[in-house]
Design an enzyme around this catalytic site. Structure first.
Site, PDB file in Angstrom:
ATOM      1  N   ARG A  86     107.635  38.935  12.249  1.00  0.00           N
ATOM      2  CA  ARG A  86     106.233  38.864  11.852  1.00  0.00           C
ATOM      3  C   ARG A  86     105.626  40.226  11.539  1.00  0.00           C
ATOM      4  O   ARG A  86     104.949  40.370  10.497  1.00  0.00           O
ATOM      5  CB  ARG A  86     105.424  38.126  12.923  1.00  0.00           C
ATOM      6  CG  ARG A  86     103.917  38.021  12.633  1.00  0.00           C
ATOM      7  CD  ARG A  86     103.583  37.617  11.218  1.00  0.00           C
ATOM      8  NE  ARG A  86     104.289  36.431  10.766  1.00  0.00           N
ATOM      9  CZ  ARG A  86     104.371  36.038   9.508  1.00  0.00           C
ATOM     10  NH1 ARG A  86     103.805  36.753   8.542  1.00  0.00           N
ATOM     11  NH2 ARG A  86     105.036  34.948   9.181  1.00  0.00           N
ATOM     12  N   LYS A 121      87.759  51.818   0.138  1.00  0.00           N
ATOM     13  CA  LYS A 121      87.573  50.489   0.735  1.00  0.00           C
ATOM     14  C   LYS A 121      88.939  49.918   1.116  1.00  0.00           C
ATOM     15  O   LYS A 121      89.431  48.940   0.542  1.00  0.00           O
ATOM     16  CB  LYS A 121      86.829  49.576  -0.235  1.00  0.00           C
ATOM     17  CG  LYS A 121      85.426  50.082  -0.545  1.00  0.00           C
ATOM     18  CD  LYS A 121      84.751  49.248  -1.622  1.00  0.00           C
ATOM     19  CE  LYS A 121      83.386  49.817  -1.961  1.00  0.00           C
ATOM     20  NZ  LYS A 121      82.734  49.064  -3.057  1.00  0.00           N
ATOM     21  N   LYS A 153      76.655  60.818  -4.026  1.00  0.00           N
ATOM     22  CA  LYS A 153      76.114  59.516  -4.420  1.00  0.00           C
ATOM     23  C   LYS A 153      74.607  59.515  -4.187  1.00  0.00           C
ATOM     24  O   LYS A 153      74.025  60.506  -3.732  1.00  0.00           O
ATOM     25  CB  LYS A 153      76.816  58.410  -3.636  1.00  0.00           C
ATOM     26  CG  LYS A 153      78.336  58.436  -3.812  1.00  0.00           C
ATOM     27  CD  LYS A 153      78.999  57.240  -3.195  1.00  0.00           C
ATOM     28  CE  LYS A 153      78.828  56.025  -4.058  1.00  0.00           C
ATOM     29  NZ  LYS A 153      79.604  54.857  -3.570  1.00  0.00           N
ATOM     30  N   GLU A 189      77.630  60.779  -8.857  1.00  0.00           N
ATOM     31  CA  GLU A 189      77.273  59.432  -9.295  1.00  0.00           C
ATOM     32  C   GLU A 189      76.002  59.459 -10.130  1.00  0.00           C
ATOM     33  O   GLU A 189      75.071  60.226  -9.848  1.00  0.00           O
ATOM     34  CB  GLU A 189      77.069  58.543  -8.068  1.00  0.00           C
ATOM     35  CG  GLU A 189      76.673  57.113  -8.380  1.00  0.00           C
ATOM     36  CD  GLU A 189      76.330  56.340  -7.128  1.00  0.00           C
ATOM     37  OE1 GLU A 189      77.143  55.506  -6.711  1.00  0.00           O
ATOM     38  OE2 GLU A 189      75.240  56.580  -6.546  1.00  0.00           O
ATOM     39  N   ASP A 210      77.763  54.299 -12.537  1.00  0.00           N
ATOM     40  CA  ASP A 210      77.796  53.194 -11.587  1.00  0.00           C
ATOM     41  C   ASP A 210      76.892  52.052 -12.008  1.00  0.00           C
ATOM     42  O   ASP A 210      75.690  52.246 -12.245  1.00  0.00           O
ATOM     43  CB  ASP A 210      77.372  53.703 -10.200  1.00  0.00           C
ATOM     44  CG  ASP A 210      77.508  52.643  -9.128  1.00  0.00           C
ATOM     45  OD1 ASP A 210      78.587  52.028  -9.046  1.00  0.00           O
ATOM     46  OD2 ASP A 210      76.537  52.420  -8.390  1.00  0.00           O
TER      47      ASP A 210
END
Length: 275
Positions: A86, A121, A153, A189, A210
């Site tokens: 597994r 992410k 950002k 950004e 973006d």
């Protein structure tokens, strides 16, 4: 860590009490779905730790295409094969799933100047593995973490856009960073024309466009190419396999896609014990 989760204090009770010690077994891991294979080194490490006497004969290498029913690896060893089963499959299925999802985007970008990039992410603790799987699928890696690239950002720039924060102060801050870290790229950004102008004024190495609609993207890419032809251009947001071809025709260098890591379904596989 994966083995400790499974084995706990008492080890593999099922295998120890219900399979004979000393018996030789043969097994194989097979693909149950089409995709791109990835994760061989991780699976080898699982077997090295959990079934050190097992012999593995690999039929597939990372990056190879898989068809349903194909054998990925043949295994000979003792009952510990089932102890390794597994955790090894978890690595193989997860990483092959990321590679397979990435490959779909990479295929859709063939013939264009644009490449698919991952993001941060990723599954916590799995970043190196997830990003390796992206490369196996034909994608490219964005920054590895917060330490190897600047990405300014909206939340980072909020204070600088407040009333009373002059543009020259932000330019000075960027210049100070470049003096201290001359080899670290700076990406900025932008969501509006004004923010694109600011990124150009700051001399961004990469400008991230973006969540812009295609018509606006086309205009901003033309502006950046004219004003800063050496700057990289990245598109992010509103990206999926349906929107990808139209976005690629706009001529950006990269399109970043979080879903190739955060939402990639595991590629189905199984281990079959022969004897």
């Amino acid at each position: 860590m994966a083995l400790r989760e499974d084995l706990g204090k008492h080890g593999d009770l099922t295998t120890r009490f219900f399979l004979p010690a000393g018996k030789a077994f043969r097994a194989r891991i097979q693909a149950k779905a089409a995709g791109v294979f990835c994760g061989r080194a991780a699976a080898e490490e699982v077997f090295r730790l959990a079934a050190p006497r097992a012999a593995l004969r690999w039929r597939k290498r990372d990056g190879d295409a898989l068809r349903p029913g194909e054998t990925i690896v043949e295994i000979r060893g003792g009952r510990e094969i089932l102890t390794a089963e597994r955790p090894a499959l978890n690595f193989l299925q997860r990483l092959s799933g990321v590679a397979t999802a990435t490959a779909a985007y990479a295929r859709a970008l063939r013939g264009t100047r644009t490449r698919v990039y991952d993001t941060r992410k990723t599954l916590p603790g799995w970043r190196t593995l997830d990003k390796y799987a992206v490369r196996c699928g034909g994608g490219a890696n964005h920054r590895m973490g917060l330490h190897d690239m600047i990405l300014l950002k909206d939340n980072h720039l909020a204070g600088w856009t407040a009333e009373g924060a002059p543009a020259r102060a932000l330019r000075a801050r960027v210049a100070a960073f470049r003096r201290r870290h001359p080899r670290v790229p700076i990406e900025i950004e932008a969501k509006t024309r004004a923010e694109v102008e600011r990124a150009l004024d700051l001399g961004a190495d990469i400008i991230l466009l973006d969540n812009m609609p295609p018509a606006r993207l086309k205009r901003e890419i033309a502006l950046i190419r004219a004003r800063a032809p050496r700057a990289g251009i990245e598109i992010s947001g509103r990206v999926n396999l349906k929107t990808l071809p139209a976005l690629a025709r706009l001529g950006a260098d990269r399109i970043s896609v979080g879903r190739i890591t955060h939402s990639a379904p595991a590629l189905d596989m199984s281990l079959e014990l022969d004897a």
